[in-house]
Each structure stands twice: as C-alpha cells, then as structure tokens.
Design a protein around this motif. Structure first.
Motif, PDB file in Angstrom:
ATOM      1  N   SER A  63      -2.855  -6.124  -0.180  1.00  0.00           N
ATOM      2  CA  SER A  63      -4.203  -5.565  -0.015  1.00  0.00           C
ATOM      3  C   SER A  63      -5.175  -6.148  -1.026  1.00  0.00           C
ATOM      4  O   SER A  63      -6.370  -5.884  -0.952  1.00  0.00           O
ATOM      5  N   GLY A  66      -5.438  -9.950   1.035  1.00  0.00           N
ATOM      6  CA  GLY A  66      -5.987  -9.655   2.353  1.00  0.00           C
ATOM      7  C   GLY A  66      -5.340 -10.342   3.540  1.00  0.00           C
ATOM      8  O   GLY A  66      -5.641  -9.991   4.684  1.00  0.00           O
ATOM      9  N   PRO A  73      -5.782 -15.791   7.975  1.00  0.00           N
ATOM     10  CA  PRO A  73      -6.061 -16.805   6.946  1.00  0.00           C
ATOM     11  C   PRO A  73      -6.173 -16.219   5.539  1.00  0.00           C
ATOM     12  O   PRO A  73      -6.702 -15.115   5.352  1.00  0.00           O
ATOM     13  N   PRO A 435      -6.804  -1.154  14.550  1.00  0.00           N
ATOM     14  CA  PRO A 435      -6.153  -2.042  13.567  1.00  0.00           C
ATOM     15  C   PRO A 435      -6.073  -1.450  12.160  1.00  0.00           C
ATOM     16  O   PRO A 435      -5.034  -1.549  11.509  1.00  0.00           O
ATOM     17  N   LYS A 436      -7.130  -0.822  11.697  1.00  0.00           N
ATOM     18  CA  LYS A 436      -7.104  -0.341  10.308  1.00  0.00           C
ATOM     19  C   LYS A 436      -6.144   0.839  10.110  1.00  0.00           C
ATOM     20  O   LYS A 436      -5.771   1.151   8.975  1.00  0.00           O
ATOM     21  N   ARG A 439      -1.431   0.551   9.029  1.00  0.00           N
ATOM     22  CA  ARG A 439      -1.026   0.040   7.718  1.00  0.00           C
ATOM     23  C   ARG A 439      -0.022   0.982   7.084  1.00  0.00           C
ATOM     24  O   ARG A 439      -0.221   2.196   7.040  1.00  0.00           O
TER      25      ARG A 439
ATOM     26  N   HIS B 394     -14.864  -5.709   9.256  1.00  0.00           N
ATOM     27  CA  HIS B 394     -13.713  -6.081   8.428  1.00  0.00           C
ATOM     28  C   HIS B 394     -14.192  -6.669   7.092  1.00  0.00           C
ATOM     29  O   HIS B 394     -13.394  -6.860   6.191  1.00  0.00           O
ATOM     30  N   CYS B 498      -9.198  -0.590   4.055  1.00  0.00           N
ATOM     31  CA  CYS B 498      -8.802  -1.983   4.273  1.00  0.00           C
ATOM     32  C   CYS B 498      -9.989  -2.857   3.864  1.00  0.00           C
ATOM     33  O   CYS B 498     -10.910  -3.061   4.643  1.00  0.00           O
ATOM     34  N   GLN B 500      -9.942  -6.076   2.062  1.00  0.00           N
ATOM     35  CA  GLN B 500      -9.846  -7.515   1.771  1.00  0.00           C
ATOM     36  C   GLN B 500      -9.379  -8.355   2.956  1.00  0.00           C
ATOM     37  O   GLN B 500      -9.247  -9.572   2.812  1.00  0.00           O
ATOM     38  N   ARG B 501      -9.147  -7.749   4.096  1.00  0.00           N
ATOM     39  CA  ARG B 501      -8.728  -8.536   5.265  1.00  0.00           C
ATOM     40  C   ARG B 501      -9.982  -9.130   5.920  1.00  0.00           C
ATOM     41  O   ARG B 501     -10.355  -8.814   7.045  1.00  0.00           O
ATOM     42  N   THR B 503     -10.845 -12.215   6.677  1.00  0.00           N
ATOM     43  CA  THR B 503     -10.796 -13.419   7.517  1.00  0.00           C
ATOM     44  C   THR B 503     -10.390 -13.110   8.947  1.00  0.00           C
ATOM     45  O   THR B 503     -10.263 -14.033   9.750  1.00  0.00           O
ATOM     46  N   LYS B 504     -10.183 -11.847   9.260  1.00  0.00           N
ATOM     47  CA  LYS B 504      -9.707 -11.509  10.605  1.00  0.00           C
ATOM     48  C   LYS B 504     -10.345 -10.195  11.038  1.00  0.00           C
ATOM     49  O   LYS B 504     -10.140  -9.161  10.397  1.00  0.00           O
ATOM     50  N   ASP B 506     -11.213  -6.900  13.527  1.00  0.00           N
ATOM     51  CA  ASP B 506     -10.434  -5.997  14.372  1.00  0.00           C
ATOM     52  C   ASP B 506     -10.392  -6.497  15.811  1.00  0.00           C
ATOM     53  O   ASP B 506      -9.349  -6.424  16.473  1.00  0.00           O
TER      54      ASP B 506
END
Lengths: 550, 550
Positions: A63, A66, A73, A435-436, A439, B394, B498, B500-501, B503-504, B506
């Motif tokens: 986390s 990321g 990526p 998506p979030k 986790r 995101h 969430c 730090q994600r 680059t992608k 939802d």
C-alpha cells in the motif's frame, strides 16, 4: 562485496530438506543454509508475484508503492533497489523475471523514453537487464500475455526448437501417446516429461546466464548485485526427464485441510475455495499429478543451484559474495481446499529465506536458524548496508537483517504485515465488490494471525500455537475479541506509519531545524529583542526612500 | 468554461462579513457568495502553507503526497491539478504563490531539467507560471529564504523602490519617528503604514497581473484555469495607508480563550502554548497592534477583489468563469493562547470556501450556504468535472462539489481529516520526539473533533455542539471513551483507504477481468475442458520436434 539475490517463483517454504521436507532432498539449498542463516518466519508483503516483487524491489509495503496486483504498473519515480545501490557505487543487474509493468503513462508524462538509460531502468524496475525474461509466454486469442521479447524463446530457436513460441510447444509441453502435444497448462499432463533436453529447459538456461554474468563481472573491479530470478517451480507444472518421474504418489503428502474449514467459512475464503483452481486441487488425482512435478522442478532448481555454487567456489566468488535464496510466495497445492497462492495461510505467505554473508562478522551464526518475524522488504536495507550505506528509512520500510546475521538480538517489529488486492479476480465478481473493497490485510504477531477484509466482512483469526495447521477460524465465535482488538491496534499502528515523506530524511529534518530563522523568516517578534541582532540587522537602519516614480 | 481559483494566505474563515464578522465589511467576498455557494464547514488537509497547498494542488491527503511541511519537496511524478486539467484540454496557470519545493534530487534521478517544459512544470507544482512569486523574501545571515527570482521585487525596482530587497524595505516596513526603518517583522510596527504607495503593494500588484492574464487569455480560444494566489493577509502584518488605520482597538474581538485550556493541557498543545509566537499573542498589546493590521490587509484584499470582479463583469468573463475564493489555513491571533496556525481548532483548520459556478445548473443554489464537511482536496475533482472530465478517483482523494452546487444532496464523507507534521519545530525538540513521532491527525465528524498524536500521547476531544469555542478537552477525563473509540474507528477506516494505486483505475480493473485468460494464461485446467477451445487451441496439435541441434 557482491550480492546474488536469488529468487525462485512460487517455492513453498517447506519444500526444502533444510526446512524439514521428508521426501525432497535439496542438498544445495541446505549447503547455503549451513553457511548462513535460515530465517524460519519470513513473510511476503503480498502472496502474488507482481505485488510481492514490487515490495522486494522497493523495500516498501504494497500500500506504499501501490502496484497491488500483477500488471499494475509501478509508478514512475518510485525508488528501487537499483536506485539505492547505484548511489553507493554498486551496480544492480537483472537476470530473469521481475513481473514489473512499466508505468508507460507516467513515463510519457515525464518525457522518459524507454530507450534511454534512465527510461530503461524505470521500465525494468530499476535494474540493468543482463537478461530479462518473465517466463510466462502465454499465448491466446488476444495475443501474448507478455509483449516484450523473450530471450529464452530466442535461445530455444537457436537450439532447433522451432515455431512462434517454443516455450509453450517444447519447454512447457509433453507428448501424448498419439503424438499430439500435451500442454503443460493441463494438470493431466504434469507427469509427462517436457519435450525438451534437460539442459535446454528454463532453470539450466538461466543458471548458465548467471554463470556467464559472474564470469564477465569478475573481469572488472566494481561490486555488483544481481537479482537472479527463476520462473520455476511456478506453473505450468511440467519438468523434463529425469525430473518428471523422480517423485511419485508415495511422496505426495496428505493435504493440510480439514472439513471444519468448509463449515460456514469467511465469505472471502469461501469464494476462494469455490474457484476453479481450488476445485482442481481439491481433486486427489490433480494433487497426485502436480505435486511430483512440483517436487521435480524444485529438485532441478537445487541441482542447478549446486552447479552455480560449485562455480562460485572454484572461482573464489564465495568469499566475496552474499547469497540470498528466497521466493516471492508459496503454493497451496490443495492445502486448506485451495490452489495457487493469494491468501495468508503459511503455505502461501511464508517463504524460504536463507542468507549467506561471507564476512567474518557473520561467522558466529553460520548454520543457524532465526525465528524473528522477517519481511521481504528487509532485503533492500540488508543490501544497502552490505554495500556500505546507511539505510534511508524515510523511504525503505524494511529493516536490515545484518544484526541477526552477526548474532545480535535487535529490537524488532511486533508483527508481520501482508496485503492482498483481489479486485481483478472472479472472487471479486462473485462477492459483488467494488475494486477498493477487495483488499485483505494480514497481521501476524508470531502467534495469532488475523486477516482484515475491507468490504464489511468480519476478520479471520488463527492461533498458530494451538492450531499450527490454521484450520480453526477463532473469529467465527465471540470468545477472542480481546486478541482481535489487540491485533487491530497493531494494524492501526502500522497504518499510521509515515510512508510517503520520501523526499526528506529524518536527519535532514533534525539538522534543518531553525534554518528559516537564519534566512530571515522572523514571524514571532514583538520588537526584535527576541532574537540575536544578526537575524534582524537586514531589517534595521534608516528607512529608504523611493527615488523616482511614474 | 474557465476557472479562477483564488487563494488568500492565512485568511481566517470568520474574518469576512458574509461569515458573520461584525466589524469587517467585505462586500466583494459577499458579492461572490451571493452569486454562489458558501461552504461553512470547509477544512484544510493541514494547517500549514506548504502541506495544505500540496493537498489543494494534488487533490490528495498529506500522508498520500508526503510533502508534509514547508519546504519538503513534492516528489517527482506526483500528479497535480495541471496534469489532470491539461489532459482535458484546459491550461493551468499560476499567478502568485504555491510554496512548492521541487524534488531536485528526484528530477536529477529522472534526468529532468528545470529548463524543459516538463521539468518546469514539475518544479512549479504542475502549473505554467504566468507569475510565480511566493511572497516571503526573508533575508538573514544564511541568505534569502526563497532562492528563486522575485517578480514582485523586480517590479518594485522598476517603480523606484531601490535596494537588494525592496519587499522587505518598503512593502513590509514602515518608518519610525526618527526616520529609521520599522520592520513589519516586528509586531510593534503593525500599526504603522507600510512605506509604499498602496497601488504598488502586493495585493494590487498581483491583482493587476491577474487582469493582464485574463485580458491576454481572452484573445485566444482555449479554456484555462488560473490559480491566483495572494500572499496576504499572511504575516508580516503591515499594510499601506489608508488600510493601516481603518481598524482600531474597538474592532479587536476578545481572544477566544479560557483558563481551563492552560490547566494540565495535552503535552503537544502545552508545547505550542509555550512557544514564541503564542507568548507574543498572549499579550494584549500584540493583539491590539496585529489584528487591526490583519483586518486592513483583508479589507485591501476585498477592495482588490472588487476591482477584479468589476473587470470580469465588464468583459463578460463572469458568464464563463468559475470563481473559487479560499485560503490555505487560518490564524489563531491569540485564540486558545496560540499564534500562527499549526493545530486543529476552528481558527486554524477551517477555511473560507466560496464557489461561484456560472452554469445554469447552479442557479438554484445562488446565495446559499452548505454545511457539508468539505475538504480542500475537493477542489481538484470539482475542476476536473468543470473541465468536462471524469474524476480519476484512484488518484484524487477528494470529491467533486458539483452536486452541492446543483442543489443535490449526495451521499457524503462522514468525517473531515487534517494532518500536521511538526517534526521541524522547536516543539518537537521540547517534547524530545523523533521526526516520525511528530505527527498529528484530526478526525472531525461535524460534532466531535478528535486529535490523535503519534508519540504515545493521549488524544484530545472537543464536542463542538456543547462547546463550540473548543475550550474543554473531554479526553482529560474518562467519560467519553465511546466517542473516542467511534472516532478511532472512522480514523482507521480512513487510514485503510486505497491511496497509492495511482496507475490503475477502478474501471480498468473491472474491464480487465479475465484478460490474462484471453492471453493464454491457463493455470487452472485439469484437462482443457474447463475453458472454450479458442483459449487452448494454441496448445493443441501434433507435438513438434527439435529440428537440429548441437
């Protein structure tokens, strides 16, 4: 000193003879363990290749960096092992797999070309690529899974293995009795020998590339770190002769599972128990096919490790090379009614971690084990220290293992943390989650292991002292709220960590105190008597006058 | 549509007549409030310039972007308002102050030159600089606080204000009776007129630059966002005539403080009560000098805002320009025995937030107030939506205010969060803390406001319903543990976000489900019957043979 940071993919912690496996002799892993320290409680930051590796390579929790799933990526500018080591004058090379996905959008935004040295390192997770081959040359209706070039496929072609994808057609396929290809993707074929000469299969090939590398580097003066990253024993589960039939059903242990695990399981665990791979590994015929192949793949890894160690000994490199043997996660192999990795039982989240340090300071610990709670992010700090540096602990979240290697007992972390993002999976669809919400977090204090799940679910709790098999989820009943609360406190403490203040070190902060005062920022003065005159003298003297105007 | 995102520095939420100030008439702020929505519960992500602004500009919490104090660089690659808006075809300009420190080390690591367009934007927090002037030209034994060029100092020199630093010698100094310079750094001089023509002082100067900008932009076609960022009413507290004596002691409100606040205060609060600036503002003579000057500075801001609004009306720009009026934090001015900002009482952490949206959809809310818990990070999403984009949630952690502007009642956040890192301060030294222990967090649910302090301290708790003045710290006693627990739960929920994600998205995750299967990654097949043949056909057919070898 040099560093050989050797990773096997999907190698369970307990499939080594030094870790107690009763039917799988791994004399060369054991040989390194006998020279170094075997960490018996080492955990990955995420039980999946991509996220786990990005933690290994950045020294940061998932986390924090990321990149929480395969193919997410790693954002441009995130600092890696290569950045830290090169600053200390140590080169940092890649031989094999990283599962890195470059942040192409971020690179374009910053104008970084993948053809430049800086751009290439950004795209290769901070490594200079000696050989980059991620080893999964899957090919389907939408093309190749991996769009880069495959040095291994190119090698195979030079050896007469023809076609678009000899990786799939030879290295990862056997032959049916009728002469048809028997794809290694199908567990039914796991007992067939791969249709390839053993010396041309992936593990010997990458071992040869590693020996080439050490030979070449030994001609020069500089110190180096090489990440040697084998794809095996990761699936496809198929191995060339003679390894394909070294092990048989007599070597397949009973699955570590219990009916109570299927009795009203936690919804996330239940969804995993119902997925395709779990259903396959719940079948005994699948385990009987796959596990001997998995063992054969490990045996081949061990033999090739022996070859590499022999080379290092012959050339004197054992004297100046730190060797680390580890894995990016485990493999359920049917334990807990599950296949693959992805959750936090020991089979998935615990890894082998053997560290040989050639320096004299480590002599007292050779051949010992250490049961401290070690995390995969501890390796980058260990390497920084081995390279003579000071650990930048405003960036790196792990801790150097050096004290343990010297036989010291440092004040240490109170819990190991692992994370898992299952947002791209069918389980997320089945549970109807955004998506979030997908986790999961593991908090393990050495006895109790808790899983927190976002999305409104209750936690899972195992007591590994009374239930080392992790069958009995104590959070199903109300009796253990105190332990759960305690683990949530440890979790909150971890969540509050200072993870992103990466541009300013603690030392810089401490030494910079008062600097703005010395640059004339004086916001607290009533009449100027509060500070020495040197700070205020620029603001004294006769009032100036405007000289002309418009 | 265009956007004028106007920020005043250190402007308290309650020093405007539309917010109820009884002695300070601000007809032009009120004029925008009458056309738009005034948000009455708007909070900054950190009560200090640099950290707060980096949250305004990135749309992310302080512990997400990491630039937690003045001069802590915003790491290279962190996305800003400019990145998001330019993608949508909207230019993004800076007129004034950002308090941005470039990540010079990160830029060097990525080979970015500050002279390139990309590098310049990285160094200016994503803005194209129309005029960049951070407005604090402090000068002491170690040189200038700000090493960049000062367009304002250059302007002053062209107007006949001579010397190395006319900002200090004229704009921020008066004249003693004996003809000596009376520095604005000293509160004792706050009642003197600044030694400058009013039209040459900072606020009119930046207003003129803004009018120049709008005039120039209006010649073109493209839409633009301009961050107009005034240094005032930030200290030094000194203002030119006629504003220097518009207000007097009859307009200075009693300090909002109570003896109970000094009775066994929380250690962090106690350390702040004892610091130099607090000691100064505990003196009534200081408040009597400073507050009238502070009010004069605001009155000048209001007059200049009127000048800008008149220009916009005359040129038709009010019809196609969203206007936001806000501040980066407040100013204690002696309330709670404190000076400056830095903690979480309303005087410091609450800000003015007035949004005028010229679009017809906003007609129903003109002249209204909204008491939703708004955060400074909500502006970037608001601007992205105004520019016709979809909020990349995101990356951006705030939420668009557009529904409120349209009169809707969206499902909204349950608490506002603010953070403060005091590691560089004398208070950290006094309390004997390591930098990472010097972190404070506010969790405010609209009634209860809790402060969590790292470093092993107890929390602080205020009930703003029964104690709107925030005098009584309920956490001193044990009676409110249930509220504290509830706020810690909200806090933990926020900590688990969430962040730090980046680059992608939802959407990408959801639409990418199953993609690896379509690229031939087939790890769960027993015999191939589990998936349609199109996925497996590349792995079928006659087994190939190696054609020649060595």
């Amino acid at each position: 000193m040099n560093i050989l940071f050797i990773m096997y993919d999907q190698l369970r912690f307990d499939y080594l003879s030094c870790a107690g496996h009763s039917d799988l002799e791994t004399p060369h892993f054991d040989r390194v363990a006998a020279k170094g320290v075997r960490f018996t409680n080492a955990y990955v930051q995420s039980p999946i290749c991509g996220a786990s590796r990005m933690s290994f390579y950045t020294g940061r929790y998932v986390s924090s960096h990321g990149a929480s799933w395969n193919g997410f990526p790693l954002r441009v500018g995130e600092q890696t092992m290569g950045d830290h080591l090169r600053k200390l004058g140590m080169d940092c090379w890649l031989i094999g797999k990283t599962h890195m996905q470059a942040d192409a959008e971020g690179m374009a935004r910053l104008g970084l070309s993948p053809d430049s040295t800086i751009g290439a390192r950004q795209a290769e997770c901070g490594f200079d690529a000696w050989v980059r081959d991620d080893g999964l040359w899957g090919h389907g209706p939408d093309g190749f899974y991996d769009e880069k070039r495959s040095p291994y496929n190119e090698y195979l072609k030079t050896k007469g293995y023809e076609g678009d994808n000899p990786w799939a057609d030879f290295a990862n396929a056997g032959i049916e009795e009728n002469g048809d290809m028997a794809s290694g993707w199908m567990f039914a074929n796991a007992d067939k020998p791969a249709n390839i000469r053993e010396e041309d299969s992936e593990t010997p090939w990458l071992t040869s590339r590693t020996i080439d590398f050490v030979e070449e580097m030994s001609k020069g003066e500089g110190s180096w770190c090489a990440h040697v990253s084998f794809i095996k024993p990761h699936w496809p589960y198929i191995v060339p002769a003679p390894y394909h039939d070294m092990f048989g059903s007599q070597h397949v242990p009973a699955a570590n599972r219990h009916e109570v695990e299927r009795d009203n399981p936690h919804p996330v665990l239940g969804a995993y128990q119902d997925n395709k791979i779990a259903q396959a590994f719940q079948r005994e015929d699948v385990r009987q096919k796959v596990i001997p192949a998995y063992m054969g793949l490990i045996k081949q890894c061990d033999d090739q490790l022996g070859r590499l160690l022999d080379y290092l000994e012959e050339t004197g490199r054992m004297d100046d090379t730190m060797i680390v043997l580890t894995s990016d996660h485990g493999d359920y192999l049917g334990d807990h009614w599950l296949g693959e990795k992805d959750l936090f039982h020991e089979a998935a989240v615990k890894i082998p971690m053997i560290v040989f340090d050639p320096r004299q300071e480590a002599d007292t610990t050779r051949g010992t084990t250490c049961d401290a709670l070690v995390e995969s992010i501890d390796l980058v700090p260990t390497f920084v220290e081995a390279a003579g540096g000071t650990v930048p602990d405003h960036i790196l979240e792990g801790r150097s293992l050096a004290p343990w290697l010297r036989g010291e007992t440092p004040d240490w972390r109170r819990c190991a943390i692992s994370e898992y993002d299952y947002s791209p999976t069918p389980q997320a669809v089945k549970l109807g989650l955004t998506p979030k919400e997908c986790r999961l977090f593991m908090v393990y204090d050495g006895r109790y292991k808790m899983m927190h799940a976002e999305g409104g679910f209750r936690p899972i709790l195992f007591d590994l002292k009374t239930d080392p098999e992790e069958f009995h989820d104590l959070a199903k009943a109300d009796a253990h709220q105190a332990e759960i609360d305690r683990l949530y406190d440890l979790f909150a403490q971890w969540l509050r960590r200072c993870a992103q203040r990466v541009t300013k070190s603690d030392d810089e902060i401490q030494s910079g105190r008062g600097a703005s005062l010395r640059k004339g920022i004086l916001p607290f003065m009533v009449d100027g008597s509060e500070v020495p005159q040197e700070f205020t003298e620029k603001y004294r003297g006769p009032a100036p006058q405007r000289v002309d105007g418009d």
